[in-house]
Scaffold this motif. Structure first.
Motif, PDB file in Angstrom:
ATOM      1  N   ASP A  26      34.909  25.387  57.151  1.00  0.00           N
ATOM      2  CA  ASP A  26      35.972  24.439  56.809  1.00  0.00           C
ATOM      3  C   ASP A  26      36.105  24.310  55.304  1.00  0.00           C
ATOM      4  N   GLY A  27      37.335  24.435  54.819  1.00  0.00           N
ATOM      5  CA  GLY A  27      37.592  24.276  53.385  1.00  0.00           C
ATOM      6  C   GLY A  27      37.466  25.551  52.573  1.00  0.00           C
ATOM      7  N   ALA A  28      37.043  26.652  53.188  1.00  0.00           N
ATOM      8  CA  ALA A  28      36.941  27.920  52.445  1.00  0.00           C
ATOM      9  C   ALA A  28      38.334  28.450  52.141  1.00  0.00           C
ATOM     10  N   ARG A  29      38.508  29.039  50.966  1.00  0.00           N
ATOM     11  CA  ARG A  29      39.747  29.727  50.611  1.00  0.00           C
ATOM     12  C   ARG A  29      39.465  31.222  50.740  1.00  0.00           C
ATOM     13  N   TRP A  30      39.871  31.799  51.851  1.00  0.00           N
ATOM     14  CA  TRP A  30      39.567  33.186  52.164  1.00  0.00           C
ATOM     15  C   TRP A  30      40.409  34.115  51.284  1.00  0.00           C
ATOM     16  N   ILE A  31      39.781  35.137  50.759  1.00  0.00           N
ATOM     17  CA  ILE A  31      40.470  36.108  49.908  1.00  0.00           C
ATOM     18  C   ILE A  31      41.380  36.969  50.779  1.00  0.00           C
ATOM     19  N   GLU A  32      42.594  37.178  50.321  1.00  0.00           N
ATOM     20  CA  GLU A  32      43.554  37.997  51.066  1.00  0.00           C
ATOM     21  C   GLU A  32      43.127  39.463  51.014  1.00  0.00           C
ATOM     22  N   ARG A  33      43.369  40.189  52.101  1.00  0.00           N
ATOM     23  CA  ARG A  33      42.992  41.605  52.204  1.00  0.00           C
ATOM     24  C   ARG A  33      43.431  42.429  50.987  1.00  0.00           C
ATOM     25  N   PRO A  34      44.664  42.323  50.491  1.00  0.00           N
ATOM     26  CA  PRO A  34      45.057  43.159  49.352  1.00  0.00           C
ATOM     27  C   PRO A  34      44.248  42.878  48.077  1.00  0.00           C
ATOM     28  N   ASP A  35      43.579  41.729  48.023  1.00  0.00           N
ATOM     29  CA  ASP A  35      42.821  41.367  46.824  1.00  0.00           C
ATOM     30  C   ASP A  35      41.334  41.707  46.911  1.00  0.00           C
ATOM     31  N   PHE A  36      40.893  42.347  47.990  1.00  0.00           N
ATOM     32  CA  PHE A  36      39.488  42.767  48.077  1.00  0.00           C
ATOM     33  C   PHE A  36      39.207  43.796  46.988  1.00  0.00           C
ATOM     34  N   HIS A  37      38.071  43.623  46.320  1.00  0.00           N
ATOM     35  CA  HIS A  37      37.668  44.573  45.274  1.00  0.00           C
ATOM     36  C   HIS A  37      36.207  44.314  44.908  1.00  0.00           C
ATOM     37  N   ILE A  38      35.641  45.258  44.180  1.00  0.00           N
ATOM     38  CA  ILE A  38      34.307  45.104  43.597  1.00  0.00           C
ATOM     39  C   ILE A  38      34.504  45.153  42.084  1.00  0.00           C
ATOM     40  N   THR A  39      34.313  44.037  41.427  1.00  0.00           N
ATOM     41  CA  THR A  39      34.542  43.957  39.987  1.00  0.00           C
ATOM     42  C   THR A  39      33.504  44.783  39.230  1.00  0.00           C
ATOM     43  N   LEU A  40      33.995  45.541  38.261  1.00  0.00           N
ATOM     44  CA  LEU A  40      33.114  46.285  37.360  1.00  0.00           C
ATOM     45  C   LEU A  40      32.983  45.554  36.026  1.00  0.00           C
ATOM     46  N   ARG A  41      34.118  45.086  35.471  1.00  0.00           N
ATOM     47  CA  ARG A  41      34.079  44.345  34.199  1.00  0.00           C
ATOM     48  C   ARG A  41      35.230  43.361  34.162  1.00  0.00           C
ATOM     49  N   PHE A  42      34.914  42.088  34.031  1.00  0.00           N
ATOM     50  CA  PHE A  42      35.930  41.052  33.856  1.00  0.00           C
ATOM     51  C   PHE A  42      36.183  40.930  32.366  1.00  0.00           C
ATOM     52  N   ALA A  43      37.412  41.183  31.955  1.00  0.00           N
ATOM     53  CA  ALA A  43      37.759  41.090  30.534  1.00  0.00           C
ATOM     54  C   ALA A  43      38.221  39.687  30.184  1.00  0.00           C
ATOM     55  N   GLY A  44      38.797  39.000  31.149  1.00  0.00           N
ATOM     56  CA  GLY A  44      39.284  37.650  30.906  1.00  0.00           C
ATOM     57  C   GLY A  44      40.663  37.646  30.274  1.00  0.00           C
ATOM     58  N   ASP A  45      41.027  36.509  29.708  1.00  0.00           N
ATOM     59  CA  ASP A  45      42.321  36.351  29.049  1.00  0.00           C
ATOM     60  C   ASP A  45      42.212  36.924  27.639  1.00  0.00           C
ATOM     61  N   ILE A  46      42.934  38.016  27.411  1.00  0.00           N
ATOM     62  CA  ILE A  46      42.843  38.688  26.119  1.00  0.00           C
ATOM     63  C   ILE A  46      44.238  38.947  25.563  1.00  0.00           C
ATOM     64  N   PRO A  47      44.359  39.049  24.235  1.00  0.00           N
ATOM     65  CA  PRO A  47      45.658  39.343  23.625  1.00  0.00           C
ATOM     66  C   PRO A  47      46.148  40.734  24.041  1.00  0.00           C
ATOM     67  N   GLU A  48      47.463  40.915  23.984  1.00  0.00           N
ATOM     68  CA  GLU A  48      48.075  42.184  24.399  1.00  0.00           C
ATOM     69  C   GLU A  48      47.494  43.382  23.653  1.00  0.00           C
ATOM     70  N   ASP A  49      47.224  43.247  22.348  1.00  0.00           N
ATOM     71  CA  ASP A  49      46.686  44.388  21.595  1.00  0.00           C
ATOM     72  C   ASP A  49      45.277  44.745  22.067  1.00  0.00           C
ATOM     73  N   ALA A  50      44.466  43.749  22.379  1.00  0.00           N
ATOM     74  CA  ALA A  50      43.126  44.018  22.903  1.00  0.00           C
ATOM     75  C   ALA A  50      43.219  44.638  24.297  1.00  0.00           C
ATOM     76  N   ALA A  51      44.196  44.191  25.085  1.00  0.00           N
ATOM     77  CA  ALA A  51      44.398  44.762  26.418  1.00  0.00           C
ATOM     78  C   ALA A  51      44.748  46.234  26.308  1.00  0.00           C
ATOM     79  N   SER A  52      45.586  46.566  25.355  1.00  0.00           N
ATOM     80  CA  SER A  52      45.965  47.963  25.134  1.00  0.00           C
ATOM     81  C   SER A  52      44.756  48.789  24.702  1.00  0.00           C
ATOM     82  N   ASP A  53      43.937  48.231  23.808  1.00  0.00           N
ATOM     83  CA  ASP A  53      42.717  48.923  23.359  1.00  0.00           C
ATOM     84  C   ASP A  53      41.750  49.133  24.517  1.00  0.00           C
ATOM     85  N   PHE A  54      41.630  48.123  25.373  1.00  0.00           N
ATOM     86  CA  PHE A  54      40.736  48.218  26.529  1.00  0.00           C
ATOM     87  C   PHE A  54      41.231  49.303  27.484  1.00  0.00           C
ATOM     88  N   ALA A  55      42.524  49.293  27.784  1.00  0.00           N
ATOM     89  CA  ALA A  55      43.106  50.306  28.679  1.00  0.00           C
ATOM     90  C   ALA A  55      42.882  51.710  28.117  1.00  0.00           C
TER      91      ALA A  55
END
Length: 183
Positions: A26-55
């Motif tokens: 009761d009260g669990a928020r179940w993750i939707e099937r399309p959102d299943f994943h195994i995280t390798l690295r969470f980058a978080g909220d980053i500026p667009e230029d850092a996102a481009s560098d990361f990509a």
């Protein structure tokens, strides 16, 4: 700012083992099937230029196919569980791949990850749930295992800035085999 993370996608035959588990707390928020994943690295909220560098840094990561297997259920939070997960059987190729993602993040100027890598697939977010109910659920569904699957790529996702972040958007897959974007 954009919220990014890298992850392994979950194939349908593995997801089919997870979806039936998603009930009974009761009260669990179940993750939707399309959102299943195994995280390798969470980058978080980053500026667009850092996102481009990361990509761009992610492009340099070689991917040699290896097997991943889910086994076991658990929670994060201890006396106040906040996340229910399926565990990932430890493997050297997965550890190496995750380390390469950490290196790519640092080359892109992101802060080092301070938490130990605990590979898992989040099944539910648990907000205000009874601790005993969570542990009863884990016992009732143990031992848990899903079929092994082959990893031959990883994915860069973006997320909404809210808790739980889904639905996630595929920004790019690596290596780029000319994937068609999914709707």
């Amino acid at each position: 700012m954009i919220r990014l993370f890298t992850a392994l996608e979950i194939p349908d035959d593995v997801a089919e083992k997870i979806v039936p588990l998603q009930q009974g707390i009761d009260g669990a928020r179940w993750i939707e099937r399309p959102d299943f994943h195994i995280t390798l690295r969470f980058a978080g909220d980053i500026p667009e230029d850092a996102a481009s560098d990361f990509a761009e840094a992610l492009e340099e990561i070689p991917v040699e196919a290896f097997e991943v297997e889910l086994e076991g259920l658990g929670e994060f939070g201890g006396a106040r569980p906040h996340t229910l997960w399926a565990g990932v059987k430890p493997s050297e190729p997965l550890r190496i791949l995750q380390g390469r993602h950490e290196s790519a993040a640092r080359r892109a100027g992101l802060k080092p990850e301070t938490r130990n890598f605990t590979p898992h697939l989040t099944i539910a977010r648990l907000g205000r749930v009874e601790t005993a109910e969570v542990y009863s659920f884990i016992r009732a569904h143990s031992p848990f295992a899903a079929p092994a699957f082959t990893v031959d790529h990883f994915t860069l996702f973006s997320a909404k800035g809210a808790t739980g972040g889904g639905p996630y958007v595929i920004e790019r897959r690596y290596p780029d085999f000319g994937w068609a974007e999914e709707d």
